[in-house]
Scaffold this active site. Structure first.
Site, PDB file in Angstrom:
ATOM      1  N   THR A  88       0.864  -1.178   0.000  1.00 52.32           N
ATOM      2  CA  THR A  88       0.000   0.000   0.000  1.00 52.32           C
ATOM      3  C   THR A  88       0.906   1.236   0.000  1.00 52.32           C
ATOM      4  OG1 THR A  88      -0.109   0.311   2.411  1.00 52.32           O
ATOM      5  CG2 THR A  88      -1.660  -1.279   1.429  1.00 52.32           C
ATOM      6  N   ARG A  89       0.297   2.410   0.211  1.00 50.36           N
ATOM      7  CA  ARG A  89       1.080   3.643   0.288  1.00 50.36           C
ATOM      8  C   ARG A  89       1.536   3.928   1.724  1.00 50.36           C
ATOM      9  NH1 ARG A  89       0.342   9.182  -0.070  1.00 50.36           N
ATOM     10  NH2 ARG A  89      -1.890   8.987   0.270  1.00 50.36           N
ATOM     11  N   LYS A  90       1.417   2.930   2.595  1.00 48.24           N
ATOM     12  CA  LYS A  90       1.884   3.070   3.984  1.00 48.24           C
ATOM     13  C   LYS A  90       3.385   2.805   4.038  1.00 48.24           C
ATOM     14  CE  LYS A  90      -2.558   1.900   6.056  1.00 48.24           C
ATOM     15  NZ  LYS A  90      -3.332   0.937   6.882  1.00 48.24           N
ATOM     16  N   THR A  91       4.129   3.728   3.470  1.00 48.21           N
ATOM     17  CA  THR A  91       5.584   3.613   3.409  1.00 48.21           C
ATOM     18  C   THR A  91       6.227   4.633   4.349  1.00 48.21           C
ATOM     19  OG1 THR A  91       5.599   5.123   1.510  1.00 48.21           O
ATOM     20  CG2 THR A  91       5.588   2.761   1.033  1.00 48.21           C
ATOM     21  N   THR A 137       4.862  -3.022   4.213  1.00 43.88           N
ATOM     22  CA  THR A 137       5.811  -1.916   4.320  1.00 43.88           C
ATOM     23  C   THR A 137       5.711  -1.209   5.669  1.00 43.88           C
ATOM     24  OG1 THR A 137       4.200  -0.469   3.201  1.00 43.88           O
ATOM     25  CG2 THR A 137       5.922  -1.469   1.835  1.00 43.88           C
TER      26      THR A 137
END
Length: 296
Positions: free
Chosen positions: A146-149, A282
């Site tokens: 996901t965009r949970k970086t 991530t």
């Protein structure tokens, strides 16, 4: 020899160099490197060792750190192939490379290079394990991040997903349009949000909508969404609603998301589910242990 990194051509050199400069600046923001003064600039060699089991990933970043430090060369071992699960543990350390250069430069880049390798390999390892679970269950869909970086570390973590065999999902806000609950509430409805997004996304960008029910999913598909995320569904409900949605809109990609982990993902496998995304890939990975030891 160059490192064995099959995905390295994805990484634009100027972009990596800019990121590495920022990492090094963050680690040494003042003008003096007292530790470097202590050891001097005598040419030394150091061995890169992998000390815990996992999938090797992040070699281009490790290489670029020492390129930026200057005057350093890396001799990679034949075993240093990204995507390989390494059986390193205890006394069974794996020699990956020998780095040679001014000793102060080696130590200046050491921790940044190891931090990057450790975290990239951690993402790749968890991704690899999830991919293996999908293959064992003969599920044909894609496991995605996901965009949970980590801010400033997005490129490394997304790269680790690929090396481990998973999909990156959207790389950033501008790669794909994702309309979440806050977008819907602000726009007034799913239909309004999708239609407005379509006026500027054109034919080059897919539009995804986060949905909390089958009714919302149908509205999103009817409005023109290319991807429908069934968010926070219980496994059985997900399978029932994914089947109904696919029967009505077979061209729509169905994604399952929300609280799914490596331990629970098999409950969501279904022929009507195309993607299972996990923030944990991530956000909850274990780091792999590496060391860089100066040879006496």
């Amino acid at each position: 020899m160059e490192q064995h990194a099959p995905f390295s051509s994805l990484l634009p050199p100027p972009q990596i160099e800019s990121i590495v400069h920022a990492w090094l600046q963050d680690d040494m923001p003042s003008h003096f490197d007292v530790g470097g003064h202590v050891v001097g600039n005598e040419i030394k060699s150091a061995q890169l060792l992998m000390k815990s089991p996992g999938v090797l990933a992040g070699l281009p970043f490790f290489q670029k750190v020492f390129d930026v430090c200057g005057g350093c060369t890396i001799q990679w071992e034949d075993v240093s192939i990204e995507g390989t699960m390494m059986d390193a543990s205890g006394s069974n350390k794996v020699l990956l490379a020998t780095v040679t250069g001014p000793v102060s430069h080696l130590l200046r880049g050491e921790r940044t290079a190891l931090n990057t390798l450790s975290r990239c390999s951690g993402v790749a390892t968890l991704s690899y394990q999830c991919k293996q679970i999908a293959e064992r269950h003969n599920w044909k869909g894609m496991v995605a991040g996901t965009r949970k970086t980590t801010p400033g570390f997005r490129l490394v973590e997304k790269y680790g997903l690929l090396v481990g065999g998973c999909a990156t999902h959207r790389l950033d806000l501008s790669q794909m349009v994702m309309l979440k609950d806050n977008h819907i509430w602000s726009a007034g409805s799913i239909t309004k949000a999708v239609k407005k997004a379509a006026t500027v996304a054109g034919f080059t960008q897919k539009i995804e909508v986060e949905c909390q029910s089958l009714d919302e999913a149908i509205e999103a598909a009817e409005a023109g969404a290319h991807i429908v995320m069934l968010d926070n569904f219980e496994p059985q409900q997900l399978k029932e609603d994914a089947k109904k949605l696919k029967e009505m809109y077979p061209h729509v990609i169905v994604e399952a998301s929300g609280g799914i982990t490596m331990d629970s993902m098999s409950d969501y496998f279904d022929e009507n589910v195309d993607v299972i995304s996990q923030g944990k890939l991530t956000q909850g990975y274990d780091c792999i242990d590496f060391s860089l030891k100066i040879l006496h």
